[in-house]
Design a protein around this motif. Sequence first.
Motif, PDB file in Angstrom:
ATOM      1  N   ASN A 243       0.806  -1.228   0.000  1.00  0.00           N
ATOM      2  CA  ASN A 243       0.000   0.000   0.000  1.00  0.00           C
ATOM      3  C   ASN A 243       0.838   1.277   0.000  1.00  0.00           C
ATOM      4  OD1 ASN A 243       0.951   0.067   2.613  1.00  0.00           O
ATOM      5  ND2 ASN A 243      -1.050  -0.199   3.598  1.00  0.00           N
ATOM      6  N   GLY A 244       2.132   1.141  -0.256  1.00  0.00           N
ATOM      7  CA  GLY A 244       3.002   2.311  -0.333  1.00  0.00           C
ATOM      8  C   GLY A 244       3.683   2.682   0.963  1.00  0.00           C
ATOM      9  N   ASN A 245       3.378   1.985   2.041  1.00  0.00           N
ATOM     10  CA  ASN A 245       3.995   2.268   3.328  1.00  0.00           C
ATOM     11  C   ASN A 245       5.409   1.706   3.357  1.00  0.00           C
ATOM     12  OD1 ASN A 245       4.109   3.174   5.989  1.00  0.00           O
ATOM     13  ND2 ASN A 245       3.245   1.279   6.816  1.00  0.00           N
ATOM     14  N   LYS A 246       6.336   2.446   3.993  1.00  0.00           N
ATOM     15  CA  LYS A 246       7.728   2.000   4.092  1.00  0.00           C
ATOM     16  C   LYS A 246       8.290   2.369   5.471  1.00  0.00           C
ATOM     17  CE  LYS A 246       8.706   4.328   0.342  1.00  0.00           C
ATOM     18  NZ  LYS A 246       9.458   4.990  -0.762  1.00  0.00           N
ATOM     19  N   PHE A 278      15.734  -6.547   3.471  1.00  0.00           N
ATOM     20  CA  PHE A 278      15.520  -5.110   3.351  1.00  0.00           C
ATOM     21  C   PHE A 278      16.245  -4.609   2.112  1.00  0.00           C
ATOM     22  CE2 PHE A 278      19.011  -5.935   6.375  1.00  0.00           C
ATOM     23  CZ  PHE A 278      20.082  -5.379   5.691  1.00  0.00           C
ATOM     24  N   THR A 279      15.879  -3.414   1.684  1.00  0.00           N
ATOM     25  CA  THR A 279      16.602  -2.748   0.606  1.00  0.00           C
ATOM     26  C   THR A 279      17.773  -1.989   1.213  1.00  0.00           C
ATOM     27  OG1 THR A 279      14.608  -2.491  -0.730  1.00  0.00           O
ATOM     28  CG2 THR A 279      16.443  -1.010  -1.215  1.00  0.00           C
ATOM     29  N   PHE A 280      18.962  -2.217   0.682  1.00  0.00           N
ATOM     30  CA  PHE A 280      20.136  -1.500   1.158  1.00  0.00           C
ATOM     31  C   PHE A 280      20.363  -0.269   0.290  1.00  0.00           C
ATOM     32  CE2 PHE A 280      24.759  -0.854   0.333  1.00  0.00           C
ATOM     33  CZ  PHE A 280      25.046  -0.212   1.527  1.00  0.00           C
ATOM     34  N   PRO A 312       5.180  -7.515   6.638  1.00  0.00           N
ATOM     35  CA  PRO A 312       5.966  -7.409   5.392  1.00  0.00           C
ATOM     36  C   PRO A 312       6.059  -5.989   4.818  1.00  0.00           C
ATOM     37  CG  PRO A 312       3.741  -8.028   4.842  1.00  0.00           C
ATOM     38  CD  PRO A 312       3.761  -7.838   6.339  1.00  0.00           C
ATOM     39  N   ILE A 313       5.942  -4.952   5.653  1.00  0.00           N
ATOM     40  CA  ILE A 313       6.112  -3.584   5.150  1.00  0.00           C
ATOM     41  C   ILE A 313       7.504  -3.456   4.538  1.00  0.00           C
ATOM     42  CG2 ILE A 313       6.262  -1.153   5.811  1.00  0.00           C
ATOM     43  CD1 ILE A 313       4.288  -1.757   8.076  1.00  0.00           C
ATOM     44  N   PRO A 314       7.641  -2.939   3.317  1.00  0.00           N
ATOM     45  CA  PRO A 314       8.970  -2.787   2.697  1.00  0.00           C
ATOM     46  C   PRO A 314       9.909  -1.988   3.598  1.00  0.00           C
ATOM     47  CG  PRO A 314       7.259  -2.438   1.066  1.00  0.00           C
ATOM     48  CD  PRO A 314       6.554  -2.531   2.393  1.00  0.00           C
ATOM     49  N   ALA A 315      11.139  -2.512   3.765  1.00  0.00           N
ATOM     50  CA  ALA A 315      12.097  -1.963   4.721  1.00  0.00           C
ATOM     51  C   ALA A 315      13.364  -1.515   4.011  1.00  0.00           C
ATOM     52  CB  ALA A 315      12.432  -3.013   5.776  1.00  0.00           C
ATOM     53  N   THR A 316      14.002  -0.478   4.565  1.00  0.00           N
ATOM     54  CA  THR A 316      15.227   0.073   3.990  1.00  0.00           C
ATOM     55  C   THR A 316      16.265   0.273   5.081  1.00  0.00           C
ATOM     56  OG1 THR A 316      14.018   1.248   2.250  1.00  0.00           O
ATOM     57  CG2 THR A 316      16.243   2.011   2.727  1.00  0.00           C
ATOM     58  N   PHE A 317      17.507  -0.090   4.781  1.00  0.00           N
ATOM     59  CA  PHE A 317      18.641   0.207   5.656  1.00  0.00           C
ATOM     60  C   PHE A 317      19.543   1.188   4.932  1.00  0.00           C
ATOM     61  CE2 PHE A 317      23.072  -0.960   7.010  1.00  0.00           C
ATOM     62  CZ  PHE A 317      22.996  -0.399   8.278  1.00  0.00           C
ATOM     63  N   PHE A 318      19.652   2.418   5.486  1.00  0.00           N
ATOM     64  CA  PHE A 318      20.541   3.433   4.941  1.00  0.00           C
ATOM     65  C   PHE A 318      21.894   3.328   5.628  1.00  0.00           C
ATOM     66  CE2 PHE A 318      16.324   5.484   4.481  1.00  0.00           C
ATOM     67  CZ  PHE A 318      16.340   5.791   3.126  1.00  0.00           C
ATOM     68  N   SER A 319      22.955   3.180   4.862  1.00  0.00           N
ATOM     69  CA  SER A 319      24.303   3.186   5.425  1.00  0.00           C
ATOM     70  C   SER A 319      25.034   4.415   4.903  1.00  0.00           C
ATOM     71  CB  SER A 319      25.059   1.918   5.028  1.00  0.00           C
ATOM     72  OG  SER A 319      26.386   1.953   5.529  1.00  0.00           O
ATOM     73  N   GLN A 355       8.215   6.603   5.197  1.00  0.00           N
ATOM     74  CA  GLN A 355       7.394   7.454   6.063  1.00  0.00           C
ATOM     75  C   GLN A 355       7.786   7.342   7.532  1.00  0.00           C
ATOM     76  OE1 GLN A 355       6.249   5.208   3.822  1.00  0.00           O
ATOM     77  NE2 GLN A 355       4.473   5.979   2.704  1.00  0.00           N
ATOM     78  N   THR A 356       8.531   6.309   7.915  1.00  0.00           N
ATOM     79  CA  THR A 356       8.991   6.146   9.292  1.00  0.00           C
ATOM     80  C   THR A 356      10.470   5.788   9.268  1.00  0.00           C
ATOM     81  OG1 THR A 356       6.815   5.228   9.859  1.00  0.00           O
ATOM     82  CG2 THR A 356       8.581   4.989  11.481  1.00  0.00           C
ATOM     83  N   ILE A 357      11.287   6.562   9.979  1.00  0.00           N
ATOM     84  CA  ILE A 357      12.736   6.340   9.973  1.00  0.00           C
ATOM     85  C   ILE A 357      13.257   6.444  11.403  1.00  0.00           C
ATOM     86  CG2 ILE A 357      14.953   7.064   9.037  1.00  0.00           C
ATOM     87  CD1 ILE A 357      13.455   8.397   6.735  1.00  0.00           C
ATOM     88  N   SER A 358      14.043   5.454  11.818  1.00  0.00           N
ATOM     89  CA  SER A 358      14.592   5.423  13.180  1.00  0.00           C
ATOM     90  C   SER A 358      16.105   5.587  13.150  1.00  0.00           C
ATOM     91  CB  SER A 358      14.239   4.090  13.858  1.00  0.00           C
ATOM     92  OG  SER A 358      14.790   4.029  15.153  1.00  0.00           O
ATOM     93  N   THR A 359      16.626   6.340  14.124  1.00  0.00           N
ATOM     94  CA  THR A 359      18.067   6.580  14.248  1.00  0.00           C
ATOM     95  C   THR A 359      18.492   6.410  15.706  1.00  0.00           C
ATOM     96  OG1 THR A 359      18.086   8.124  12.388  1.00  0.00           O
ATOM     97  CG2 THR A 359      19.917   8.272  13.939  1.00  0.00           C
TER      98      THR A 359
END
Length: 604
Positions: A243-246, A278-280, A312-319, A355-359
Motif C-alpha cells: 500500500n506504499g507504506n515503508k 531489506f533494501t540497502f 511485510p512492510i517494505p524496509a530500507t537500511f541506509f548506510s 514514512q517512518t525512519i529510526s536513528t
Amino acid sequence: MRVRLSWVLLMACAFVDAAPSVRSVHKVKETISPPSKWTRGDRAPSNAIIELRIALPQSNFAELERHLNEVSDPFHERYGQHLSKEEVDALITPHPDSVSLVDEWLALYGLRESNLARTASGDWIKVKIPISLAEEMLDTTYHVYTHSSGTTALRTTSYSLPEHLHDHIELVQPTTLFSTFKRQATTFHFDKEEKFTQAVNAPPINVPTASGGKVDASCNTTITISCLKQLYNAVGYVPSAKNGNKVAVTGYLEQFANLQDLQLFYADQRPDALNSSFTFVSVNGGLNNQTVADAGAEADLDTQFAFGLTHPIPATFFSTAGRPPFIPDIGETQNTNEPYLDWLDFILNERNPPQTISTSYADDEQTVPKSFAQRACNGFATLGARGVSLTFSSGDGGVGDGDPDPATQQCFTNDGTNRTEFIPGFPPSCPFVTAVGGTIHIPETAVFFSGGGFSNVFPRPEFQNPAVPNFLKKLPKGTFAGLFNPNGRAFPDVSAQADNFKIFFQGTPGLIGGTSASAPTFAGFVALLNDARIKAGLPTLGFLNPLIYAIGATHPTAFNDITTGNNPGCGTEGFNATVGWDAVTGWGTPNFGRLKDLVTGKFR
C-alpha cells in the motif's frame, strides 16, 4: 580515496594564485571556548584537503514551520496535508541575493560552479579545498585537535567572514564543530540458552493493557518480537506489503546489518519473514559489508527489531559513510562533516522517502555549535513537513549523557566555565524529532539509563504545554537548581522497552540493551499505525510530537503511563518517572490498539 601529493600541492598553488590580492574586511562569525577533552596540537597541514559546508539562509523557514505545525496538529483542518518536495524546496531555497553574493565571494578565490556541490534546494554549498585556502577565506587558523579517546580532528575555535556576508551565510563547517557523533551505548552480552527459556513454563503476567490482558512470563527476562506485540497490544494486526507504506533505519560509523544474522533472527522470532530482506541504500559511499566480523550489534539490533515488528512492510537500511574525526594525513581526502547531514542531503532529495525512519546515533548537545544544531534541526523539520516520522533514541546516560568525569561522575559544561550541569543529547533535543526513552521489566518501570532532560539550545515548543510545566511543578522546590534549563525543549516524548532484547549477532544469539532498542521498537509501531491509516484512506502521520502530546492530554490511556524508576547521572538520582509526562519516559509506552483507533477515527 588517496590523492596524489603532487596534485594536492598543485591545486593549493592554483587556489592561492586565484585568491584576491586585497583581503576583504572580515568580522568574526562564530567563536567557541576550547572544548573539554580536546587538546590542541600542531597547526593543521596546510595542504590537507577539507570539505567545507556553507549554509545559506533558508528563505522562508518560518513559513515552512507554520505549515508543519498546521499539518501536524490533529485539531487543525489541514491535519495530514503534508507538503510535496517541490513545495518544501520552494520554502527553503535561499534568496537570489544570498546566492549571488556568496558565489561572488567564492569566485574571488577561484572557486567556480564546477568546484561546488549544491543541495537540491541550494541551501547548502560544499567545496573541497586545501586547509591553507580555508584559513585565508575564513581568516582563521586550523589546528590538529586530539580527543581523550584518541580521535583527531582539524578544527578552529573561531572563524570570520566578510561583514557583508554575515546575513547571507548562516554557518561554515567543519570549523567549530567538536562533536563526538556516536551510536548510543548499547550493551551486548551472551547468556546461556536456558536463560532465554527459563520462564517459558511460568504462568503469564497479568497486564490489563496488553493483548488478551497477559504477557508471557519469559518477557520479563528476554524481549522478543512476540513480547513487544503482546505488551503493546498489537497481536493479530497484519500490515500490508503493497500500500506504499515503508519503514527504515539509519546506519553510521561502519555499522553493518548482517543478512545471515537477520535470517537467524527471523527463523527464531518471525518464521513467516524467512527469506525476506531489506533494501540497502548507500549514502555518500556507505557500505554494508557481509563478513561475519563486520556485523554491527547496533545495525543488527535496529534492522532485526524494526523490520521484525513490521514485516511485510517494505524496509530500507541506509548506510552513510563518514566520521567526524579527521586523521590529518596530507594525502587523504576525508569527510569531516557530521554524517547525518550527508544523510539529510540525500533523503531530502528523495521524492518518496520512507514514512517512518529510526536513528540510534547522537552527539552531546554542548559539542554542537548552536548554529549547526539549529540548521540540522531545520532539516528534520523539513522531512516532517513532507510526512516523515523521525524517531531518535533519547540517550543511555540518564540525565548525564555527556560522558561524565570518570572519577566523580560529575558533568561539566563545555563553555569554558566548567559548571556542573546535566548534559542533553542532540538530535533528541531537537523539537522536530520524536525522542524515545526506555523501560524495563513487566510491569514496566523506567530503565536507569533512559536519557532525558531539557535542551540548552531549543526553547520549549508550544505542543509541550502544559505537560512539561505540570511535571516541573511536581519537582521539590530547589531540586537540581541550576543543573538544567527548565524552559528548554524537554525529552523524551515517549518510551518503549530498552533492555534484554534477543538478537542474533555474528551468528550467535545474545541479549542487548539501550535506547538503541527502544527507538526502532517505537518506530515499528508507528509504521504499523501508518499502515492502518493508509488502509483507512488517510495520509501517514508525519511529524509525531503535536499528536503525541494531544493524545497524552486527551486520551492518556493510549499510552502506558510509567510511574516508577528514575534516570541517574552527573552524581545525582536524576528525574523520577511520575504520573503523566516525565523527563524519564515521556508519556510512556504505546498501546497500539488504542492508538490505532484514535488515528484512524476522527481525533477529538
